[in-house]
Design a protein around this motif. Sequence first.
Motif, PDB file in Angstrom:
ATOM      1  N   ASN A  25      83.065  -8.139  30.230  1.00  0.00           N
ATOM      2  CA  ASN A  25      82.526  -6.886  30.762  1.00  0.00           C
ATOM      3  C   ASN A  25      81.863  -7.106  32.117  1.00  0.00           C
ATOM      4  O   ASN A  25      82.017  -6.307  33.043  1.00  0.00           O
ATOM      5  N   ARG A  29      83.217  -5.315  35.584  1.00  0.00           N
ATOM      6  CA  ARG A  29      82.377  -4.469  36.445  1.00  0.00           C
ATOM      7  C   ARG A  29      82.415  -4.971  37.890  1.00  0.00           C
ATOM      8  O   ARG A  29      82.462  -4.168  38.835  1.00  0.00           O
ATOM      9  N   ASN A  51      85.484   1.804  27.575  1.00  0.00           N
ATOM     10  CA  ASN A  51      85.180   0.410  27.242  1.00  0.00           C
ATOM     11  C   ASN A  51      86.458  -0.348  26.882  1.00  0.00           C
ATOM     12  O   ASN A  51      86.646  -0.802  25.749  1.00  0.00           O
ATOM     13  N   GLN A  54      86.130  -3.849  25.251  1.00  0.00           N
ATOM     14  CA  GLN A  54      85.850  -3.816  23.817  1.00  0.00           C
ATOM     15  C   GLN A  54      87.114  -3.485  23.035  1.00  0.00           C
ATOM     16  O   GLN A  54      87.369  -4.060  21.965  1.00  0.00           O
TER      17      GLN A  54
END
Length: 322
Positions: A25, A29, A51, A54
């Motif tokens: 993650n 980003r 997400n 995930q």
Amino acid sequence: MQVLPDIYMPLPQKPPNSSVVAEANKETRRWIDEFHLCPTADVRQAVADTNAVQCMALFYPEIDTEKLILLGQFVTLGFMIDDEWAVSNPQDVLSRLVSLLGVIEGDGDPSDSSGRAFAGVWQRILKGRPEVWRSAYRRNVVDHLWGQYGELVDKASGRWPELWAYQVNRRHTFGMEFLLDQCEMVADVYLPEVVRRLPAMACLREAIADHQTLVNDIISVSKEEGDGDYHNFILLTESHESIARQVALDKANAVATKLFKRVITAREELTDQLKVLPITDQERRDASRIADDYLVTVRANYDYYFDSMVRRYDLSGSVIAE
């Protein structure tokens, strides 16, 4: 208030590695900012709500950090394309589609930042993979993009496809075909063509795709109705059969249960077909492993919609049946 049916799901849950997810993650980003993929706060929020990291961690719970970063970026782009195209017309989208196809076929040189991001991720996915896998993956991603474009043409022309026609194209638009291909990439185990062509393998993949898309349609019906997108099994059933929402939901759930049982049957038949195939014992074990990884995605797809880290689907207006 609608009641979401109790979806039949006896497969065990396999939670992802949280430390791998956190690192992926963080890198995703950074990558989003590098390519300026979220020009507004609303776009950034929409990306966060999906997400994708995930999602991929659920689909492939044994994935390493490097591959999770890669597939998380690819699926992030996929969600962004889905959202962008959903509010565009076929004429505008066609030029974007042609640009992406150029990248996929290896002769495109995009000038926009999102196109460059796609090209970079695409090249990293294909690098070092066997050509038999690359060819299948390329074909399934292309079918996915054309399938999405086809839905735009449907809306522009006023076509509400019959359920059988919708399900054929839905296998492409959901992207399950290439998501299954990614099981091989994650495991670093690549199937020979003779295994890919087995009838039971084809039936297994098709049944999983149909089940996954129907579960998605059940969960996302309110979202898609709000977005003005009628390419949903429940919404099409309501329209074609003139039945109430709850009846359509229950009918979709009954079909999903039948599809799940078809998945299990195909997996059992695959074992029998692998026994008589003239391949090595290692190839037989590899094929069984990948087929079992396919089943993990069935459970993961179900878990994704109820994961606390995912906010793409607002279920506040629904009650979950017990």
